[in-house]
Structures are given as C-alpha cells and as structure tokens.
Design a protein around this motif. Structure first.
Motif, PDB file in Angstrom:
ATOM      1  N   PRO A  49       0.809  -1.228   0.000  1.00  0.00           N
ATOM      2  CA  PRO A  49       0.000   0.000   0.000  1.00  0.00           C
ATOM      3  C   PRO A  49       0.843   1.280   0.000  1.00  0.00           C
ATOM      4  O   PRO A  49       0.457   2.272  -0.621  1.00  0.00           O
ATOM      5  CB  PRO A  49      -0.833  -0.097   1.285  1.00  0.00           C
ATOM      6  N   VAL A  50       1.997   1.252   0.661  1.00  0.00           N
ATOM      7  CA  VAL A  50       2.873   2.425   0.654  1.00  0.00           C
ATOM      8  C   VAL A  50       3.370   2.687  -0.762  1.00  0.00           C
ATOM      9  O   VAL A  50       3.322   3.814  -1.262  1.00  0.00           O
ATOM     10  CB  VAL A  50       4.052   2.260   1.642  1.00  0.00           C
ATOM     11  N   HIS A  51       3.838   1.625  -1.411  1.00  0.00           N
ATOM     12  CA  HIS A  51       4.312   1.762  -2.785  1.00  0.00           C
ATOM     13  C   HIS A  51       3.193   2.290  -3.691  1.00  0.00           C
ATOM     14  O   HIS A  51       3.419   3.180  -4.525  1.00  0.00           O
ATOM     15  CB  HIS A  51       4.833   0.419  -3.297  1.00  0.00           C
ATOM     16  N   GLU A  52       1.983   1.755  -3.555  1.00  0.00           N
ATOM     17  CA  GLU A  52       0.845   2.190  -4.371  1.00  0.00           C
ATOM     18  C   GLU A  52       0.493   3.654  -4.103  1.00  0.00           C
ATOM     19  O   GLU A  52       0.157   4.398  -5.028  1.00  0.00           O
ATOM     20  CB  GLU A  52      -0.363   1.292  -4.114  1.00  0.00           C
ATOM     21  N   ARG A  53       0.561   4.072  -2.849  1.00  0.00           N
ATOM     22  CA  ARG A  53       0.273   5.466  -2.508  1.00  0.00           C
ATOM     23  C   ARG A  53       1.310   6.403  -3.140  1.00  0.00           C
ATOM     24  O   ARG A  53       0.964   7.449  -3.679  1.00  0.00           O
ATOM     25  CB  ARG A  53       0.236   5.660  -0.993  1.00  0.00           C
ATOM     26  N   ILE A  54       2.574   6.019  -3.063  1.00  0.00           N
ATOM     27  CA  ILE A  54       3.629   6.840  -3.666  1.00  0.00           C
ATOM     28  C   ILE A  54       3.411   6.928  -5.177  1.00  0.00           C
ATOM     29  O   ILE A  54       3.483   8.013  -5.766  1.00  0.00           O
ATOM     30  CB  ILE A  54       5.029   6.286  -3.332  1.00  0.00           C
ATOM     31  N   LYS A  55       3.142   5.816  -5.809  1.00  0.00           N
ATOM     32  CA  LYS A  55       2.905   5.789  -7.260  1.00  0.00           C
ATOM     33  C   LYS A  55       1.708   6.671  -7.628  1.00  0.00           C
ATOM     34  O   LYS A  55       1.747   7.427  -8.595  1.00  0.00           O
ATOM     35  CB  LYS A  55       2.678   4.335  -7.713  1.00  0.00           C
ATOM     36  N   ARG A  56       0.627   6.579  -6.825  1.00  0.00           N
ATOM     37  CA  ARG A  56      -0.563   7.397  -7.091  1.00  0.00           C
ATOM     38  C   ARG A  56      -0.233   8.889  -6.974  1.00  0.00           C
ATOM     39  O   ARG A  56      -0.663   9.699  -7.798  1.00  0.00           O
ATOM     40  CB  ARG A  56      -1.674   7.015  -6.115  1.00  0.00           C
ATOM     41  N   MET A  57       0.572   9.263  -5.975  1.00  0.00           N
ATOM     42  CA  MET A  57       0.948  10.672  -5.808  1.00  0.00           C
ATOM     43  C   MET A  57       1.875  11.137  -6.927  1.00  0.00           C
ATOM     44  O   MET A  57       1.794  12.282  -7.371  1.00  0.00           O
ATOM     45  CB  MET A  57       1.564  10.900  -4.431  1.00  0.00           C
ATOM     46  N   GLU A  58       2.735  10.248  -7.413  1.00  0.00           N
ATOM     47  CA  GLU A  58       3.578  10.594  -8.566  1.00  0.00           C
ATOM     48  C   GLU A  58       2.707  10.793  -9.802  1.00  0.00           C
ATOM     49  O   GLU A  58       2.866  11.786 -10.533  1.00  0.00           O
ATOM     50  CB  GLU A  58       4.608   9.492  -8.822  1.00  0.00           C
ATOM     51  N   ASP A  59       1.787   9.863 -10.050  1.00  0.00           N
ATOM     52  CA  ASP A  59       0.916   9.938 -11.229  1.00  0.00           C
ATOM     53  C   ASP A  59       0.013  11.172 -11.193  1.00  0.00           C
ATOM     54  O   ASP A  59      -0.295  11.758 -12.233  1.00  0.00           O
ATOM     55  CB  ASP A  59       0.056   8.676 -11.362  1.00  0.00           C
ATOM     56  N   ALA A  60      -0.424  11.560  -9.990  1.00  0.00           N
ATOM     57  CA  ALA A  60      -1.300  12.724  -9.844  1.00  0.00           C
ATOM     58  C   ALA A  60      -0.525  14.040  -9.915  1.00  0.00           C
ATOM     59  O   ALA A  60      -1.126  15.112  -9.969  1.00  0.00           O
ATOM     60  CB  ALA A  60      -2.064  12.649  -8.524  1.00  0.00           C
ATOM     61  N   GLY A  61       0.816  13.967  -9.909  1.00  0.00           N
ATOM     62  CA  GLY A  61       1.615  15.185  -9.976  1.00  0.00           C
ATOM     63  C   GLY A  61       1.851  15.825  -8.618  1.00  0.00           C
ATOM     64  O   GLY A  61       2.403  16.918  -8.534  1.00  0.00           O
ATOM     65  N   VAL A  62       1.439  15.155  -7.545  1.00  0.00           N
ATOM     66  CA  VAL A  62       1.694  15.676  -6.204  1.00  0.00           C
ATOM     67  C   VAL A  62       3.192  15.597  -5.917  1.00  0.00           C
ATOM     68  O   VAL A  62       3.793  16.553  -5.444  1.00  0.00           O
ATOM     69  CB  VAL A  62       0.884  14.896  -5.146  1.00  0.00           C
ATOM     70  N   ILE A  63       3.793  14.456  -6.216  1.00  0.00           N
ATOM     71  CA  ILE A  63       5.250  14.315  -6.152  1.00  0.00           C
ATOM     72  C   ILE A  63       5.751  14.639  -7.554  1.00  0.00           C
ATOM     73  O   ILE A  63       5.505  13.897  -8.496  1.00  0.00           O
ATOM     74  CB  ILE A  63       5.667  12.895  -5.722  1.00  0.00           C
ATOM     75  N   LYS A  64       6.431  15.770  -7.673  1.00  0.00           N
ATOM     76  CA  LYS A  64       6.857  16.239  -8.986  1.00  0.00           C
ATOM     77  C   LYS A  64       8.172  15.627  -9.441  1.00  0.00           C
ATOM     78  O   LYS A  64       8.346  15.332 -10.615  1.00  0.00           O
ATOM     79  CB  LYS A  64       6.962  17.765  -8.983  1.00  0.00           C
ATOM     80  N   GLN A  65       9.132  15.484  -8.508  1.00  0.00           N
ATOM     81  CA  GLN A  65      10.420  14.919  -8.882  1.00  0.00           C
ATOM     82  C   GLN A  65      11.228  14.623  -7.632  1.00  0.00           C
ATOM     83  O   GLN A  65      10.895  15.071  -6.541  1.00  0.00           O
ATOM     84  CB  GLN A  65      11.206  15.869  -9.789  1.00  0.00           C
ATOM     85  N   TYR A  66      12.289  13.865  -7.820  1.00  0.00           N
ATOM     86  CA  TYR A  66      13.248  13.578  -6.761  1.00  0.00           C
ATOM     87  C   TYR A  66      14.545  14.240  -7.191  1.00  0.00           C
ATOM     88  O   TYR A  66      14.961  14.113  -8.343  1.00  0.00           O
ATOM     89  CB  TYR A  66      13.437  12.073  -6.601  1.00  0.00           C
ATOM     90  N   VAL A  67      15.186  14.979  -6.281  1.00  0.00           N
ATOM     91  CA  VAL A  67      16.375  15.736  -6.660  1.00  0.00           C
ATOM     92  C   VAL A  67      17.512  15.523  -5.670  1.00  0.00           C
ATOM     93  O   VAL A  67      17.302  15.109  -4.532  1.00  0.00           O
ATOM     94  CB  VAL A  67      16.086  17.256  -6.750  1.00  0.00           C
TER      95      VAL A  67
END
Length: 166
Positions: A49-67
């Motif tokens: 579920p953690v992985h799925e939540r992170i993926k969902r936030m990446e797909d939704a544009g909430v997580i924009k990038q890792y730097v």
C-alpha cells in the motif's frame, strides 16, 4: 504566461491526501532516498500500500520529482544574487519571449513572476562578482524588452527548504 500542464491540473483537482499520504510525503521530503520498507514501518502500513500510494501521488503530480541538493559552495557557485526585473512591454508575447530566454540561462536557478514594481524575481548563482558582472552585462541586460534590473547580493542564508509542512 504558460498554462499549467494537465498533470498539474490533475494534482490540484483530484488528489485529496489522507493522514497516511501526508506522513509519506513528510518522510520523502526529509529524505527522498528513504525506502518503502522504512516508510511502512514508520506509518504502520505494509509495503504494497505504501508503494501504491507513492505511485498514485507521482501519477497525480503531487510528487513532482526527486532531486539531489548540491552545496553551491562545493561547486564554485558561492555567490547568490536576487535580481528584480521589469520589462518595457507587458504583452503576452513579450512575457513569453522573456521566459523562454530565462530558461536558457544556466545561472538562473529560479524565476518567479511577481506583482508590484517589478515583473520577475530571478535567483542567480555565480562563482563570484566577476562572473556575475559577466552574466549581467553579456547575458541578462541584452535580453530583448529588458527594462530595469535591480540586483541584491545575498549575504547569508537564514532558511533554505523545499519542505511543505502539513
């Protein structure tokens, strides 16, 4: 000014984070290299579920990038300058030309469209005063439609973070 991308619009209209999502975001903001396993243990969810939540936030544009945040002094970019810029002409086309040119200038690490006496605020990084003089005279000032530039030299950083508090 450029329109928001479809991904940005999606993030602001369809994603509503719950407490677990906010906990994940907080941990990722503190350390983007934290593992799913470490997040799972901290927020009391299994890894899937953690992985799925992170993926969902990446797909939704909430997580924009890792730097990777680089120490500017370690790479000889120790002088930070804030430049307030006003344009002569304020048409959409003139503004877009200025923005396109700013994207091509490596010394400019951030650019904001602002209200008030000036039109833009630029955050500029250079090695030293000579490098900034060269940038100002040979790159910034010759930009088409450039009105006025006011430079402020940063003497020290009091707070520097990208973390949002929830």
């Amino acid at each position: 000014m450029p329109k928001a991308t479809q991904k940005e619009n999606l993030a602001t209209t369809t994603f509503v984070p719950d407490a677990k999502d906010l906990a994940i975001l907080k941990m990722l903001q503190e350390n983007a290299r934290v593992t799913v396993k470490e997040i799972s243990a901290a927020i009391h969810l299994s890894t899937t579920p953690v992985h799925e939540r992170i993926k969902r936030m990446e797909d939704a544009g909430v997580i924009k990038q890792y730097v990777t945040i680089v120490d500017r002094n370690a790479v000889n970019k120790g002088l930070m300058i804030i430049c307030y810029v006003s344009l002569k002409e304020h048409s959409k086309n003139a503004g877009n030309k200025f923005i396109k040119t700013i994207h091509e200038l490596n010394e400019v690490v951030e650019c904001f469209s602002i209200s008030g006496e000036f039109d833009f605020l630029l955050k500029v990084m250079c090695a030293d005063m000579n490098a900034y003089y060269n940038f100002h005279v040979n790159k910034l000032s010759p930009i088409e439609n450039m009105g006025h530039v006011q430079s402020v030299f940063v003497m020290g950083e009091v707070k520097n973070t990208q973390q949002l508090v929830f």
